[in-house]
Scaffold this active site. Structure first.
Site, short mmCIF file in Angstrom:
data_model
loop_
_atom_site.label_atom_id
_atom_site.label_comp_id
_atom_site.label_asym_id
_atom_site.label_seq_id
_atom_site.Cartn_x
_atom_site.Cartn_y
_atom_site.Cartn_z
N LYS A 20 -12.31 3.99 -14.16
CA LYS A 20 -12.51 2.58 -14.29
C LYS A 20 -12.85 1.97 -15.17
O LYS A 20 -12.66 0.67 -15.68
CB LYS A 20 -13.64 2.52 -13.10
N ASP B 270 3.79 2.46 -4.08
CA ASP B 270 3.00 3.30 -4.70
C ASP B 270 2.77 2.98 -6.22
O ASP B 270 3.88 3.00 -7.20
CB ASP B 270 3.67 4.78 -4.63
N VAL B 271 1.54 2.75 -6.30
CA VAL B 271 1.31 2.19 -7.82
C VAL B 271 1.61 3.30 -8.93
O VAL B 271 1.56 2.95 -10.23
CB VAL B 271 -0.06 1.47 -7.93
N ASP C 90 0.76 -1.33 -0.02
CA ASP C 90 0.00 0.00 -0.03
C ASP C 90 0.79 1.11 -0.08
O ASP C 90 2.05 1.03 0.35
CB ASP C 90 -0.83 0.01 1.37
N TYR D 82 -13.80 9.42 -12.08
CA TYR D 82 -13.48 8.24 -11.53
C TYR D 82 -14.15 7.20 -12.27
O TYR D 82 -13.39 6.10 -12.54
CB TYR D 82 -14.22 8.19 -10.18
N THR E 215 -16.76 0.59 3.09
CA THR E 215 -15.28 0.88 3.24
C THR E 215 -14.93 2.38 3.55
O THR E 215 -15.99 3.11 3.39
CB THR E 215 -14.23 0.44 2.06
N1 LIG Z 1 -15.81 1.18 -1.62
C1 LIG Z 1 -16.92 1.20 -2.74
O1 LIG Z 1 -17.79 1.53 -2.64
C2 LIG Z 1 -16.08 0.85 -3.94
C3 LIG Z 1 -16.98 0.46 -4.99
C4 LIG Z 1 -16.43 0.12 -6.30
C5 LIG Z 1 -15.23 0.26 -6.60
N2 LIG Z 1 -14.09 0.26 -5.54
C6 LIG Z 1 -12.77 0.22 -5.73
O2 LIG Z 1 -12.23 -0.83 -4.86
C7 LIG Z 1 -10.90 -0.61 -4.61
C8 LIG Z 1 -10.59 -0.41 -2.85
O3 LIG Z 1 -11.50 0.28 -2.51
P1 LIG Z 1 -11.96 0.54 -1.06
O4 LIG Z 1 -13.50 1.00 -1.17
O5 LIG Z 1 -11.52 -0.89 -0.30
O6 LIG Z 1 -11.18 1.72 -0.44
P2 LIG Z 1 -9.91 2.15 0.76
O7 LIG Z 1 -9.84 3.57 0.31
O8 LIG Z 1 -10.53 1.58 1.88
O9 LIG Z 1 -8.68 1.41 0.09
C9 LIG Z 1 -7.99 1.76 -1.00
C10 LIG Z 1 -6.50 1.52 -0.58
O10 LIG Z 1 -5.86 1.84 -1.86
C11 LIG Z 1 -4.66 2.46 -1.33
N3 LIG Z 1 -3.93 3.40 -2.39
C12 LIG Z 1 -4.35 4.53 -2.70
N4 LIG Z 1 -3.51 5.27 -3.86
C13 LIG Z 1 -2.50 3.98 -3.71
C14 LIG Z 1 -1.27 4.25 -4.39
N5 LIG Z 1 -0.96 5.19 -5.29
N6 LIG Z 1 -0.53 3.13 -4.32
C15 LIG Z 1 -0.60 1.92 -3.58
N7 LIG Z 1 -2.05 2.12 -2.85
C16 LIG Z 1 -2.87 3.15 -2.99
C17 LIG Z 1 -5.01 3.36 -0.16
O11 LIG Z 1 -4.07 3.58 0.75
C18 LIG Z 1 -6.20 2.47 0.57
O12 LIG Z 1 -5.47 1.46 1.49
C19 LIG Z 1 -10.72 0.92 -5.27
O13 LIG Z 1 -10.21 0.69 -6.64
C20 LIG Z 1 -11.88 1.41 -5.37
O14 LIG Z 1 -12.03 2.44 -6.56
C21 LIG Z 1 -14.79 0.76 -4.15
#
Ligand SMILES: NC(=O)c1ccc[n+]([C@@H]2O[C@H](COP(=O)([O-])OP(=O)(O)OC[C@H]3O[C@@H](n4cnc5c(N)ncnc54)[C@H](O)[C@@H]3O)[C@@H](O)[C@H]2O)c1
Length: 263
Positions: free
Chosen positions: A166, A68-69, A41, A162, A197
């Site tokens: 995606k 960092d991705v 992360d 966003y 989340t």
């Molecule tokens: N929560 C929702 O409702 C939802 C819905 C659809 C899709 N998503 C997708 O699911 C994935 C996970 O999201 P989540 O809801 O668990 O959110 P979250 O914020 O809890 O987790 C996301 C994680 O990605 C990490 N991150 C951010 N930028 C980064 C980088 N540059 N390099 C490495 N790590 C990085 C963050 O530090 C965090 O730990 C995301 O891609 C999000 O877009 C979430």
């Protein structure tokens, strides 16, 4: 039929975006099946304690590292070091992502660029680092799963950048899946609607100041997804039971994008 008992035992798995939410749940799900898990992360502080949690869940081996991705100089060495320690790489789960809300006309260039840098370009960067490691292993199930979004299928006002990032991520998944098909590596995406989340916590409840940005929220199934619902789908798309599935963006949304509900 595949007997998938123990199929992830000893298998090396890398999870990006593993400190929180869906990524954390995915890392723990593989850990619970006796995998060797590397959790990455950008937020190193949030990774504290996760290695112990993964070991307690059942991981044969567990490590965490900052990566960092957005930056191949960060992802590449971190992944190589982890693969060296775990004995290769069979599965990669890409959940790193950020959400920035706002009308397209009003968004800052910074927010627009950040969303694409993590959600779309970050996947490409991570894949380029992972591929030599995925291909270097013996002939056994190898799979990549990226977390896209229902927004890739049905975008919303006030999160246009966003949604576009995606949709682009899902397109990268499609093209990678065909470019890698002959190598036996499957590449798929999951499209969740609202998952409970930290990412969406600020937007729970009535829309207020965020240009009316609205979560999908409760699905036709009557509840909001939990991170474990999405982690389960990651396990499926990494399993032998899905070995002929590649290039898809699979909704895991309780029916949210299937049809508009009656009012
Ligand atoms: N929560 C929702 O409702 C939802 C819905 C659809 C899709 N998503 C997708 O699911 C994935 C996970 O999201 P989540 O809801 O668990 O959110 P979250 O914020 O809890 O987790 C996301 C994680 O990605 C990490 N991150 C951010 N930028 C980064 C980088 N540059 N390099 C490495 N790590 C990085 C963050 O530090 C965090 O730990 C995301 O891609 C999000 O877009 C979430």
């Amino acid at each position: 039929m595949h007997d998938n008992t123990d199929e992830f035992r000893d298998r090396p798995v890398a999870v990006f975006g593993a400190a929180s939410g869906i990524g954390r749940a995915a890392a723990l799900a593989f850990a619970a099946r006796g995998a060797r898990v590397a959790a990455f992360d950008v937020n190193a502080a949030l990774l504290n304690g996760l290695a112990d949690e993964m070991r307690a869940a059942g991981a044969i081996q567990a490590l965490t590292a900052a990566a960092d991705v957005r930056d191949s100089a960060s992802v590449g060495p971190a992944l190589q070091k982890a693969a060296g320690e775990l004995g290769g790489l069979d599965h990669m789960i890409f959940t790193a992502g950020i959400l920035r809300v706002g009308f397209l006309a009003d968004m800052s260039e910074r927010d627009f660029d950040d969303v694409f840098a993590v959600n779309m370009r970050g996947f490409w960067v991570t894949m380029r680092a992972a591929l030599p490691l995925l291909q270097g292993g013996p002939a056994r199930r190898r799979a990549v799963t990226a977390i896209s979004s229902a927004a890739a299928i049905r975008p919303k006002a006030s999160s246009g950048a966003y949604a576009a990032s995606k949709a682009a991520l899902s397109h990268l998944v499609r093209v990678f899946s065909v470019e890698l098909a002959a190598s036996g590596i499957t590449v798929n995406a999951i499209a969740p609607a609202t998952v409970d989340t930290p990412m969406v916590a600020p937007y729970m409840g009535p829309a207020t100041s965020n240009h009316g940005y609205r979560l999908t929220g409760t699905s036709p199934m009557g509840r909001i997804a939990q991170p474990a619902d999405i982690a389960d789908a990651c396990l499926f798309l990494s399993s032998a039971a899905s070995s002929y599935i590649t290039g898809i963006t699979m909704p895991v949304d309780g029916g949210s994008t299937a049809a508009l509900p009656a009012s």
